[in-house]
Design an enzyme around this catalytic site. Structure first.
Site, PDB file in Angstrom:
ATOM      1  N   ASP A 188      53.755  18.718 -12.773  1.00  0.00           N
ATOM      2  CA  ASP A 188      52.510  19.243 -12.210  1.00  0.00           C
ATOM      3  C   ASP A 188      52.632  20.770 -12.062  1.00  0.00           C
ATOM      4  OD1 ASP A 188      49.990  19.159 -11.067  1.00  0.00           O
ATOM      5  OD2 ASP A 188      50.711  18.586  -9.066  1.00  0.00           O
TER       6      ASP A 188
ATOM      7  N   HIS B 172      42.912  22.959  -3.836  1.00  0.00           N
ATOM      8  CA  HIS B 172      44.071  22.204  -3.349  1.00  0.00           C
ATOM      9  C   HIS B 172      44.076  22.177  -1.825  1.00  0.00           C
ATOM     10  CE1 HIS B 172      45.791  23.608  -7.347  1.00  0.00           C
ATOM     11  NE2 HIS B 172      45.888  22.303  -7.421  1.00  0.00           N
TER      12      HIS B 172
ATOM     13  N   GLY C 194      41.730  16.520  -5.010  1.00  0.00           N
ATOM     14  CA  GLY C 194      40.815  15.401  -4.778  1.00  0.00           C
ATOM     15  C   GLY C 194      40.636  15.061  -3.303  1.00  0.00           C
TER      16      GLY C 194
HETATM   17 ZN    ZN Z   1      46.899  21.115  -8.791  1.00  0.00          ZN
END
Ligand code: ZN
Length: 280
Positions: free
Chosen positions: A84, A179, A209
């Site tokens: 990531d 984020h 999310g």
């Molecule tokens: Zn990210």
């Protein structure tokens, strides 16, 4: 089985579903997430940031943990082991060489041409190893380390040029997402998202999310989001449960009991996200 993201994202895109990306931090989290996803028979992406990898002992260790758990727990679903926010070509190469099946190269802080150059370099290396690549355009708010950054929406023309020139497998465009925990209501540009999806024709990724309403998540999936990253929500639910357990049981010092006290709430988030993203 460990796979790259290509097939599962394309399948999800065709079915108007999204695949959950869960960030892992240690052996126990990895085990809990694998068990719950396997129970639901849903493919998932295990996201590992550079700092999480360092925390766990390095890419080789992370790979060994995931690979061994899949075998020992008899996990039958497809699992993607994904770097990531890889910060450079060399970090992506390290992860790929250690056995990661997917990487994100985040060169979004560079100008478009440099972003294309670095991303293309990663794609060329990754393709030889059958590894998938995600990249970012624009600037997603917040940061993986909790330092606030400016939101800069992705430009539609940049997205088209970028995807065409890099041949990435999926794109994370900044559409107002951030984020960490949102300050107030997130302002998401659904129209921009739909346009990017149509014009680039690749699966799109939503970072940040946590804090987006379920009805908006469904709308985002409908407009082209195919991979959704879940990190903060796992951290909050797990740590809340552990904090409560420690407060209620001040005499407990067994680390296994302490870590395990967050298992059920972590699994609940995993279950709810998978069910939401698959529109069950
Ligand atoms: Zn990210």
């Amino acid at each position: 089985m460990l796979v790259n993201m290509r097939q599962i994202l394309n399948n999800a895109r065709n079915q108007k579903k999204a695949i959950a990306h869960f960030n892992i931090n240690n052996l126990e989290w990895t085990k809990y997430i694998l068990e719950e996803a396997n129970k639901l028979n849903s493919p998932i992406i295990l996201g590992v940031s550079e700092s999480a990898s360092k925390h766990m002992g390095g890419y080789e260790t992370v790979y060994a943990i995931v690979k061994s758990l899949i075998k020992s727990l008899n996990i039958t679903i497809d699992i993607v082991l994904h770097l990531d926010h890889g910060s450079s070509y060399s970090e992506c190469v390290k992860a790929i060489d250690a056995g990661f099946t997917s990487v994100m190269i985040d060169a979004s802080k560079h100008n478009l041409l440099d972003n294309i150059k670095v991303t293309k370099q990663v794609v060329d290396y990754a393709k030889q190893k059958n590894v998938s690549v995600e990249a970012e355009i624009g600037h997603i708010g917040g940061s993986e380390d909790g330092i606030e950054g400016q939101v800069l929406l992705a430009d539609i023309n940049d997205c088209i040029v970028f995807v065409k020139n890099t041949q990435i497998d999926c794109l994370a465009p900044a559409i107002g997402n951030a984020h960490g925990v949102y300050q107030g209501e997130p302002k998401l540009d659904f129209e921009l998202l739909e346009q990017i999806s149509k014009e680039t024709n690749v699966p799109l990724v939503l970072h940040g999310g946590t804090g987006i309403k379920n009805s908006d998540i469904i709308r985002l999936i409908d407009k082209g989001i195919t991979k959704i990253n879940i990190n903060t929500e796992l951290q909050i639910s797990w740590s809340n449960s552990v904090r409560e357990y420690i407060n209620k049981n001040p005499d407990i010092y067994d680390p296994r009991k302490i870590i395990k006290s967050g298992e059920e709430s972590l699994k609940k988030v995993v279950r709810e996200k998978i069910e939401l993203f698959e529109n069950r």
